[in-house]
Design an enzyme around this catalytic site. Structure first.
Site, PDB file in Angstrom:
ATOM      1  N   THR A  14       0.831  -1.215   0.000  1.00 26.17           N
ATOM      2  CA  THR A  14       0.000   0.000   0.000  1.00 26.17           C
ATOM      3  C   THR A  14       0.865   1.264   0.000  1.00 26.17           C
ATOM      4  O   THR A  14       0.632   2.191  -0.778  1.00 26.17           O
ATOM      5  CB  THR A  14      -0.889   0.019   1.270  1.00 26.17           C
ATOM      6  OG1 THR A  14      -1.458  -1.275   1.422  1.00 26.17           O
ATOM      7  CG2 THR A  14      -1.975   1.056   1.206  1.00 26.17           C
ATOM      8  N   ARG A  46       7.924  -8.844  -3.625  1.00 23.94           N
ATOM      9  CA  ARG A  46       7.864 -10.309  -3.681  1.00 23.94           C
ATOM     10  C   ARG A  46       7.358 -10.801  -5.028  1.00 23.94           C
ATOM     11  O   ARG A  46       7.861 -11.756  -5.581  1.00 23.94           O
ATOM     12  CB  ARG A  46       6.957 -10.818  -2.557  1.00 23.94           C
ATOM     13  CG  ARG A  46       7.744 -11.117  -1.290  1.00 23.94           C
ATOM     14  CD  ARG A  46       6.932 -11.968  -0.361  1.00 23.94           C
ATOM     15  NE  ARG A  46       5.818 -11.172   0.165  1.00 23.94           N
ATOM     16  CZ  ARG A  46       5.749 -10.734   1.413  1.00 23.94           C
ATOM     17  NH1 ARG A  46       6.693 -11.023   2.261  1.00 23.94           N
ATOM     18  NH2 ARG A  46       4.731 -10.021   1.824  1.00 23.94           N
ATOM     19  N   LYS A 107       8.776   0.477  11.841  1.00 27.40           N
ATOM     20  CA  LYS A 107       8.884   0.715  13.285  1.00 27.40           C
ATOM     21  C   LYS A 107       9.404  -0.504  14.048  1.00 27.40           C
ATOM     22  O   LYS A 107      10.140  -0.369  15.016  1.00 27.40           O
ATOM     23  CB  LYS A 107       7.526   1.137  13.853  1.00 27.40           C
ATOM     24  CG  LYS A 107       6.379   0.142  13.617  1.00 27.40           C
ATOM     25  CD  LYS A 107       5.290   0.685  12.758  1.00 27.40           C
ATOM     26  CE  LYS A 107       4.494  -0.453  12.129  1.00 27.40           C
ATOM     27  NZ  LYS A 107       3.295  -0.054  11.478  1.00 27.40           N
ATOM     28  N   GLU A 131      10.622   9.073   9.336  1.00 33.53           N
ATOM     29  CA  GLU A 131       9.439   9.845   9.736  1.00 33.53           C
ATOM     30  C   GLU A 131       8.166   8.997   9.725  1.00 33.53           C
ATOM     31  O   GLU A 131       7.292   9.139  10.587  1.00 33.53           O
ATOM     32  CB  GLU A 131       9.274  11.045   8.792  1.00 33.53           C
ATOM     33  CG  GLU A 131       8.171  11.988   9.172  1.00 33.53           C
ATOM     34  CD  GLU A 131       8.375  12.580  10.558  1.00 33.53           C
ATOM     35  OE1 GLU A 131       9.252  13.425  10.706  1.00 33.53           O
ATOM     36  OE2 GLU A 131       7.660  12.174  11.494  1.00 33.53           O
ATOM     37  N   VAL A 134       6.489   6.352  12.812  1.00 32.76           N
ATOM     38  CA  VAL A 134       5.660   6.690  13.983  1.00 32.76           C
ATOM     39  C   VAL A 134       4.529   7.617  13.562  1.00 32.76           C
ATOM     40  O   VAL A 134       4.773   8.692  13.000  1.00 32.76           O
ATOM     41  CB  VAL A 134       6.505   7.369  15.088  1.00 32.76           C
ATOM     42  CG1 VAL A 134       5.640   7.736  16.282  1.00 32.76           C
ATOM     43  CG2 VAL A 134       7.658   6.473  15.513  1.00 32.76           C
ATOM     44  N   GLY A 136       2.303   7.580  11.216  1.00 30.62           N
ATOM     45  CA  GLY A 136       2.002   7.762   9.781  1.00 30.62           C
ATOM     46  C   GLY A 136       2.361   9.126   9.236  1.00 30.62           C
ATOM     47  O   GLY A 136       3.534   9.501   9.160  1.00 30.62           O
ATOM     48  N   GLY A 189      -7.603  -1.968   5.276  1.00 25.67           N
ATOM     49  CA  GLY A 189      -6.170  -2.043   4.958  1.00 25.67           C
ATOM     50  C   GLY A 189      -5.244  -1.317   5.916  1.00 25.67           C
ATOM     51  O   GLY A 189      -4.069  -1.184   5.615  1.00 25.67           O
ATOM     52  N   LYS A 207       6.342   2.123  18.340  1.00 27.07           N
ATOM     53  CA  LYS A 207       6.399   3.567  18.075  1.00 27.07           C
ATOM     54  C   LYS A 207       6.812   4.334  19.335  1.00 27.07           C
ATOM     55  O   LYS A 207       7.621   5.261  19.287  1.00 27.07           O
ATOM     56  CB  LYS A 207       5.025   4.040  17.562  1.00 27.07           C
ATOM     57  CG  LYS A 207       4.667   3.406  16.209  1.00 27.07           C
ATOM     58  CD  LYS A 207       3.198   3.547  15.865  1.00 27.07           C
ATOM     59  CE  LYS A 207       2.864   2.852  14.556  1.00 27.07           C
ATOM     60  NZ  LYS A 207       1.428   2.755  14.283  1.00 27.07           N
TER      61      LYS A 207
HETATM   62  N1  HSE Z   1      -1.416  -0.891  11.808  1.00 30.40           N
HETATM   63  C1  HSE Z   1      -0.997   0.441  12.026  1.00 30.40           C
HETATM   64  C2  HSE Z   1      -2.190   1.228  12.586  1.00 30.40           C
HETATM   65  C3  HSE Z   1      -0.513   1.052  10.745  1.00 30.40           C
HETATM   66  O1  HSE Z   1      -3.301   0.693  12.635  1.00 30.40           O
HETATM   67  O2  HSE Z   1      -2.009   2.348  13.001  1.00 30.40           O
HETATM   68  C4  HSE Z   1       0.401   2.226  10.925  1.00 30.40           C
HETATM   69  O3  HSE Z   1       1.546   1.889  11.654  1.00 30.40           O
END
Ligand code: HSE
Length: 438
Positions: A14, A46, A107, A131, A134, A136, A189, A207
């Site tokens: 993604t 992959r 992370k 960046e 942590v 997003g 997702g 994080k």
């Molecule tokens: N799985 C993580 C979340 C994605 O739900 O925040 C971002 O690190």
């Protein structure tokens, strides 16, 4: 013309696909802002034949991340594969050893190997930027590493897992079950490949470990973090919390105490009117308390392709703009060798208020026995409420909610053991910490 900055991207999920689209769509804007073109010259994933809805034209395909990491065709290795160990770890090391700057959103890798990787990047005079690792799209690493240089941080805390916040928000707003909300988060997702990492708090802990290191100049220590996820939170807790003026959030909190650094991830009650209580859905928020600036709070999308790609792109642009000898400093804000050990404050010494939900036998003396056990531990009660019971055996059982004034974790645990041993409790006691804000 100035030479382009050549990127090698490993991992086209993604985030990788969103980054490729971003670099292609905003090529002229990035060139203007970075002072040189930014080009993707190599990629690895992959499955070569998967349709990702993006064009890989003009990029060399590499079958393994290590050969991309070492390739002469790239200046920067962008690691978007994920995973705390190999192949991500060795690919990042290979890239640094081959003289490439590294950008990673990983992370888990940084939580486990961040100090070693920071040291390697410094010894090679290269940048290691992260960046996106942590919260997003929130630029919290830049703020902590660069903007708060003149501050001593006393506490950093926040909502750093979009999946958990999405689940808690929908459980509260729509009265949906935990499982139904988790299934939707996976379909959208933003849950991890293994969603237990989200709901049991590991993702937040990774994080928080990085933020605690930046905040306190300590070595990254994920194992020092107290961990409790949201899988035991029920709609009964959420309703009771709201009735008492609180909302439940999964928080990561790292604070400096007289006993060391207290780092914890757990569901917490926050006052309904507080800014952090307003953070809904997949949104993240990070709050920093520091001596010179005071309190800051940043909120924004904590997951998702475009938001995460935005953070990765900013790291890439920092590299494009850097000149040898004029970079933005060490990866963890100070030389990795100067980071001190993370001195852990034990959780039993944690001080705060507590929310306790008990289901008890509705008999004379039950309330008195609970009050006695609390008094034995010198715990003062702010409120005690008996709620109307639901369900078949409702006439024999009573839900009781207690809110305590500040006490210690050790005292509350001892009081709860005493209440259990009195034999009037049905099932397990629910205990949720109240976070002191402001
Ligand atoms: N799985 C993580 C979340 C994605 O739900 O925040 C971002 O690190």
């Amino acid at each position: 013309m100035t030479s382009p900055l050549r990127l090698g991207i490993a991992g086209i999920g993604t985030v990788g696909a969103a980054l490729i689209r971003l670099v292609q769509d905003k090529a002229s804007m990035l060139e203007e802002r970075c002072g040189r073109p930014v080009e993707i010259t190599g990629v690895n994933a992959r499955d070569k034949n998967k349709d990702r809805g993006i064009s890989l034209e003009g990029m060399t395909w590499f079958d393994d991340p290590a050969s991309l990491a070492k390739s002469d065709e790239i200046d920067v290795f962008v690691e978007l594969m994920g995973g705390e160990d190999d192949p991500a770890l060795s690919a990042v090391k290979d890239a640094l050893n081959a003289g490439k700057h590294v950008v990673t959103a990983n992370k888990a890798l940084l939580a486990k190997h961040g100090v070693e990787l920071a040291q390697l990047s410094e010894s090679k005079g290269l940048l290691l930027n992260f960046e996106a690792a942590v919260a997003g799209g929130i630029p919290v690493i830049k703020v902590m590493r660069e903007s708060l240089t003149a501050n001593s941080v006393s506490r950093v805390f926040g909502i750093m897992n979009g999946t958990c916040n999405y689940i808690l928000t929908r459980m509260e707003d729509e009265g949906l079950s935990f499982d139904a909300c988790l299934a939707d988060a996976q379909a959208l997702g933003f849950a991890e490949a293994d969603p237990t990492f989200d709901i049991e708090g590991n993702d937040t802990a990774h994080k928080l470990a990085i933020l605690a290191s930046l905040a306190f100049g300590t070595r990254i220590a994920p194992d020092a973090i107290y961990l409790e996820g949201i899988s035991k939170i029920t709609t009964d807790d959420i309703e009771a919390a709201r009735d008492l003026g609180y909302r439940i959030k999964l928080l990561g909190v790292a604070s400096r105490t007289s006993a060391g650094v207290e780092s914890r991830v757990h569901p917490a009650m926050v006052p309904l009117g507080s800014p952090i209580a307003q953070i809904a859905g997949v949104t993240n928020a990070v709050s920093i308390e520091a001596d010179t600036v005071g309190s800051l709070m940043m909120s924004g999308p904590g997951a998702g392709g475009d938001a995460t790609a935005s953070a990765v792109a900013s790291d890439i642009c920092d590299i494009a703009k850097s000149k040898p000898g004029h970079q933005h400093g060490p990866a963890l804000g100070q030389p990795a060798v100067s980071l001190v050990p993370h001195e852990r404050a034990e959780m039993r010494a944690h001080a705060g208020g507590y929310f306790i939900r008990l289901t008890v036998l509705d008999q004379p003396g039950t309330m008195a026995s609970i009050a006695t056990r609390m008094a034995e531990q010198e715990i003062s009660l702010e409120s005690i409420v008996q709620r109307r019971a639901k369900g078949e055996s409702a006439s024999e059982l009573a839900p009781i909610i207690l809110i305590t004034h500040e006490t210690t974790e050790a005292a509350i645990k001892t009081a709860l053991k005493g209440i259990e041993s009195d034999g009037r409790l049905k099932g397990e006691a629910q205990m949720i910490r109240i976070e002191k804000l402001g």
